[in-house]
Design a protein around this motif. Structure first.
Motif, PDB file in Angstrom:
ATOM      1  N   GLN A  90      51.176  44.147  25.952  1.00  0.00           N
ATOM      2  CA  GLN A  90      50.404  43.181  26.723  1.00  0.00           C
ATOM      3  C   GLN A  90      49.168  43.865  27.293  1.00  0.00           C
ATOM      4  N   GLY A  91      48.104  43.050  27.502  1.00  0.00           N
ATOM      5  CA  GLY A  91      46.885  43.566  28.098  1.00  0.00           C
ATOM      6  C   GLY A  91      46.322  44.728  27.303  1.00  0.00           C
ATOM      7  N   PHE A  92      45.978  45.790  27.986  1.00  0.00           N
ATOM      8  CA  PHE A  92      45.420  46.961  27.323  1.00  0.00           C
ATOM      9  C   PHE A  92      46.504  47.829  26.679  1.00  0.00           C
ATOM     10  N   LEU A  93      47.764  47.492  26.932  1.00  0.00           N
ATOM     11  CA  LEU A  93      48.857  48.219  26.277  1.00  0.00           C
ATOM     12  C   LEU A  93      49.263  47.561  24.953  1.00  0.00           C
ATOM     13  N   LYS A  94      48.369  46.788  24.382  1.00  0.00           N
ATOM     14  CA  LYS A  94      48.649  46.150  23.094  1.00  0.00           C
ATOM     15  C   LYS A  94      48.929  47.188  22.019  1.00  0.00           C
ATOM     16  N   TRP A  95      49.740  46.802  21.069  1.00  0.00           N
ATOM     17  CA  TRP A  95      50.049  47.676  19.942  1.00  0.00           C
ATOM     18  C   TRP A  95      48.948  47.631  18.897  1.00  0.00           C
ATOM     19  N   GLU A  96      47.994  46.721  19.068  1.00  0.00           N
ATOM     20  CA  GLU A  96      46.813  46.646  18.196  1.00  0.00           C
ATOM     21  C   GLU A  96      45.602  47.163  18.971  1.00  0.00           C
ATOM     22  N   SER A  97      44.572  47.574  18.245  1.00  0.00           N
ATOM     23  CA  SER A  97      43.385  48.119  18.887  1.00  0.00           C
ATOM     24  C   SER A  97      42.673  47.061  19.732  1.00  0.00           C
ATOM     25  N   ASN A  98      42.183  47.477  20.907  1.00  0.00           N
ATOM     26  CA  ASN A  98      41.379  46.601  21.749  1.00  0.00           C
ATOM     27  C   ASN A  98      39.894  46.686  21.423  1.00  0.00           C
ATOM     28  N   ILE A  99      39.504  47.670  20.602  1.00  0.00           N
ATOM     29  CA  ILE A  99      38.077  47.875  20.367  1.00  0.00           C
ATOM     30  C   ILE A  99      37.661  47.799  18.902  1.00  0.00           C
ATOM     31  N   TYR A 100      38.559  48.158  17.994  1.00  0.00           N
ATOM     32  CA  TYR A 100      38.156  48.211  16.583  1.00  0.00           C
ATOM     33  C   TYR A 100      38.201  46.859  15.887  1.00  0.00           C
ATOM     34  N   LYS A 101      39.053  45.967  16.381  1.00  0.00           N
ATOM     35  CA  LYS A 101      39.206  44.634  15.775  1.00  0.00           C
ATOM     36  C   LYS A 101      39.434  44.777  14.273  1.00  0.00           C
TER      37      LYS A 101
ATOM     38  N   ASP B 225      46.154  51.755  49.281  1.00  0.00           N
ATOM     39  CA  ASP B 225      47.186  51.719  48.252  1.00  0.00           C
ATOM     40  C   ASP B 225      46.813  50.745  47.133  1.00  0.00           C
ATOM     41  N   MET B 226      46.370  49.554  47.502  1.00  0.00           N
ATOM     42  CA  MET B 226      46.021  48.552  46.495  1.00  0.00           C
ATOM     43  C   MET B 226      44.822  48.992  45.661  1.00  0.00           C
ATOM     44  N   ALA B 227      43.852  49.648  46.293  1.00  0.00           N
ATOM     45  CA  ALA B 227      42.705  50.157  45.540  1.00  0.00           C
ATOM     46  C   ALA B 227      43.141  51.219  44.542  1.00  0.00           C
ATOM     47  N   ALA B 228      44.049  52.094  44.976  1.00  0.00           N
ATOM     48  CA  ALA B 228      44.561  53.137  44.077  1.00  0.00           C
ATOM     49  C   ALA B 228      45.315  52.542  42.898  1.00  0.00           C
ATOM     50  N   ASN B 229      45.920  51.392  43.123  1.00  0.00           N
ATOM     51  CA  ASN B 229      46.745  50.749  42.095  1.00  0.00           C
ATOM     52  C   ASN B 229      45.947  49.804  41.202  1.00  0.00           C
ATOM     53  N   SER B 230      44.679  49.559  41.525  1.00  0.00           N
ATOM     54  CA  SER B 230      43.923  48.487  40.880  1.00  0.00           C
ATOM     55  C   SER B 230      43.782  48.663  39.376  1.00  0.00           C
ATOM     56  N   VAL B 231      43.490  49.882  38.919  1.00  0.00           N
ATOM     57  CA  VAL B 231      43.313  50.090  37.480  1.00  0.00           C
ATOM     58  C   VAL B 231      44.637  49.910  36.746  1.00  0.00           C
ATOM     59  N   ASN B 232      45.715  50.401  37.334  1.00  0.00           N
ATOM     60  CA  ASN B 232      47.031  50.206  36.735  1.00  0.00           C
ATOM     61  C   ASN B 232      47.346  48.722  36.586  1.00  0.00           C
ATOM     62  N   LEU B 233      47.106  47.936  37.632  1.00  0.00           N
ATOM     63  CA  LEU B 233      47.420  46.505  37.576  1.00  0.00           C
ATOM     64  C   LEU B 233      46.534  45.780  36.572  1.00  0.00           C
ATOM     65  N   ALA B 234      45.294  46.242  36.420  1.00  0.00           N
ATOM     66  CA  ALA B 234      44.381  45.605  35.467  1.00  0.00           C
ATOM     67  C   ALA B 234      44.705  45.980  34.025  1.00  0.00           C
ATOM     68  N   LEU B 235      45.060  47.244  33.792  1.00  0.00           N
ATOM     69  CA  LEU B 235      45.263  47.726  32.427  1.00  0.00           C
ATOM     70  C   LEU B 235      46.713  47.640  31.962  1.00  0.00           C
ATOM     71  N   ALA B 236      47.654  47.950  32.862  1.00  0.00           N
ATOM     72  CA  ALA B 236      49.023  48.162  32.406  1.00  0.00           C
ATOM     73  C   ALA B 236      50.085  47.406  33.192  1.00  0.00           C
ATOM     74  N   SER B 237      49.818  47.069  34.434  1.00  0.00           N
ATOM     75  CA  SER B 237      50.779  46.380  35.293  1.00  0.00           C
ATOM     76  C   SER B 237      52.151  47.043  35.265  1.00  0.00           C
ATOM     77  N   TYR B 238      52.154  48.346  35.465  1.00  0.00           N
ATOM     78  CA  TYR B 238      53.349  49.179  35.464  1.00  0.00           C
ATOM     79  C   TYR B 238      54.039  49.253  34.102  1.00  0.00           C
ATOM     80  N   GLY B 239      53.501  48.581  33.090  1.00  0.00           N
ATOM     81  CA  GLY B 239      54.048  48.761  31.762  1.00  0.00           C
ATOM     82  C   GLY B 239      54.804  47.579  31.214  1.00  0.00           C
ATOM     83  N   LYS B 240      54.090  46.541  30.808  1.00  0.00           N
ATOM     84  CA  LYS B 240      54.703  45.433  30.063  1.00  0.00           C
ATOM     85  C   LYS B 240      54.384  45.683  28.593  1.00  0.00           C
ATOM     86  N   PRO B 241      55.368  45.795  27.730  1.00  0.00           N
ATOM     87  CA  PRO B 241      55.098  46.180  26.334  1.00  0.00           C
ATOM     88  C   PRO B 241      54.209  45.186  25.606  1.00  0.00           C
TER      89      PRO B 241
END
Length: 385
Positions: free
Chosen positions: A91-102, A73-89
């Protein structure tokens, strides 16, 4: 994905009355159970009690709740916890600004027709991992009234942003792309144990990958994109308006392709897009007579009653005409169980392989006992088909 042009348009997919008000995250069951226990909850702090039970189950070595099941279960959830953590607005990879274009974000917007943009978005959303995708207008009433602390407001500004006091969504970001992810049905059949939870966890991980990639794709074409999982706006009504499915008795989206067995994500954007329409394939009529999800709910959280505008508890989004579930008793059972429960998803006939196209044009296939499909539903359960 079944072409939505095959389905009837549903002009009454969501009905709200004049008393409807935007829903705050603080009344969501995931938060309200914490507010009843602690004065200052953080995102997903309801899981603390659930994890305490889970640890006790692991120590006892209960079947379905063993160390290897938890690791899965934790392995299946790992990418979610790293990128989105169930959805905190924002934050992290769910930023409203680009993570790659700068600072190299394209300054010129690609100028295509809404139809061409929509075709590109749908094709690439599938490539990035979605199983189904639809597009709707971002109706303000489905945006959360507030997060745990800050309100969400919609203002006539050039670009969406977060300030110290509020999350501001630009008024011109008026479209939302809703993506759905099929979960592993055989794992869901093991609900309410940890391996069934892993199916949900991996659905969230897939959602995180897809909304992040899709948002960056949109930004690369010169448009604004807000990637979301469970945050910022209510996923289910937006998915209904985007034509992905209908609302079931259990308070969950039922899609033609995968029944209830899907997770959702979304990307809010100012890109001009051709929108889809809500569909009708007989779910409201079917759920009116099918009570399997209610009968198999271990916390008795699903209603046997008719649709109503009246909520049953504080975490209901009231003044909307639907079946209401008791989210708090559902979440309390999760805490007692040590992991999430998805009995209502696994028992749903449309998860179990019923073809949605049977009901696209309902012709009332009556037997002496009622709807032929309905009778088949209960025979399947009774005889273990």
């Amino acid at each position: 994905m079944i072409p939505r042009k095959l389905f009837k348009k549903n002009d009454k997919s969501i009905i709200v009355n004049e008393s409807y008000e935007r829903f705050p995250l603080t009344r969501q069951a995931l938060v309200s159970v914490d507010l009843a226990d602690i004065s200052n909850p953080v995102h997903n702090s309801f899981m603390v009690k659930m994890q305490e039970t889970m640890i006790n189950n692991l120590k006892k070595g209960i079947t379905g709740y063993q160390i290897e099941d938890n690791a899965f279960d934790m392995a299946a959830n790992s990418v979610n916890l790293a990128l989105a953590s169930y959805g905190k607005p924002n934050q992290g990879f769910l930023k409203w600004e680009s993570n790659i274009y700068k600072n190299e974000l394209p300054k010129v917007k690609i100028d295509y027709t809404p139809q061409k943009f929509s075709d590109l978005i749908k094709r690439n959303a599938i490539f990035f991992g979605a199983d189904i995708v639809g597009i709707a207008k971002l109706d303000e009433k489905w945006v959360y009234e507030k997060d745990l602390i800050k309100p969400f407001v919609i203002k006539n500004i050039s670009k969406s942003q977060e300030t110290e006091r509020e999350f501001i969504i630009a008024k011109n970001t008026e479209n939302v792309i809703v993506v759905g992810f099929a979960m592993n049905a055989s794992l869901k059949d093991q609900s309410p144990n940890l391996r069934a939870s892993a199916a949900s966890s991996f659905g969230y991980s897939r959602a995180a990958i897809t909304v992040v990639a899709l948002a960056e794709y949109i930004r690369g074409l010169g448009y604004e994109a807000i990637p979301c999982v469970n945050d910022t706006a209510l996923s289910i009504p937006l998915a209904i308006e985007a034509g992905l499915g209908e609302l079931g008795r259990h308070g969950i989206l039922i899609s033609p392709e995968y029944g209830s067995n899907i997770r959702l994500g979304k990307v809010i954007t100012d890109m001009p897009l051709e929108r889809d329409f809500p569909i009708d394939f007989g779910i409201s009529e079917f759920c009116k007579n099918c009570f399997l999800c209610a009968e198999h709910c271990p916390s008795n959280s699903i209603s046997y009653r008719e649709k109503t505008y009246t909520p049953t508890c504080i975490n209901n989004n009231g003044n909307s005409y639907k079946w209401y579930i008791n989210g708090e008793s559902c979440l309390r059972y999760w805490q007692e169980n040590g992991t999430s429960c998805s009995n209502c998803i696994s028992i749903c006939p449309f998860t179990k392989g019923f073809e949605a196209t049977q009901c696209i044009e309902c012709v009332k296939c009556e037997t002496r006992s009622g709807c032929e499909l309905q009778v088949n539903t209960h025979h399947r359960e009774k005889y273990g088909f």
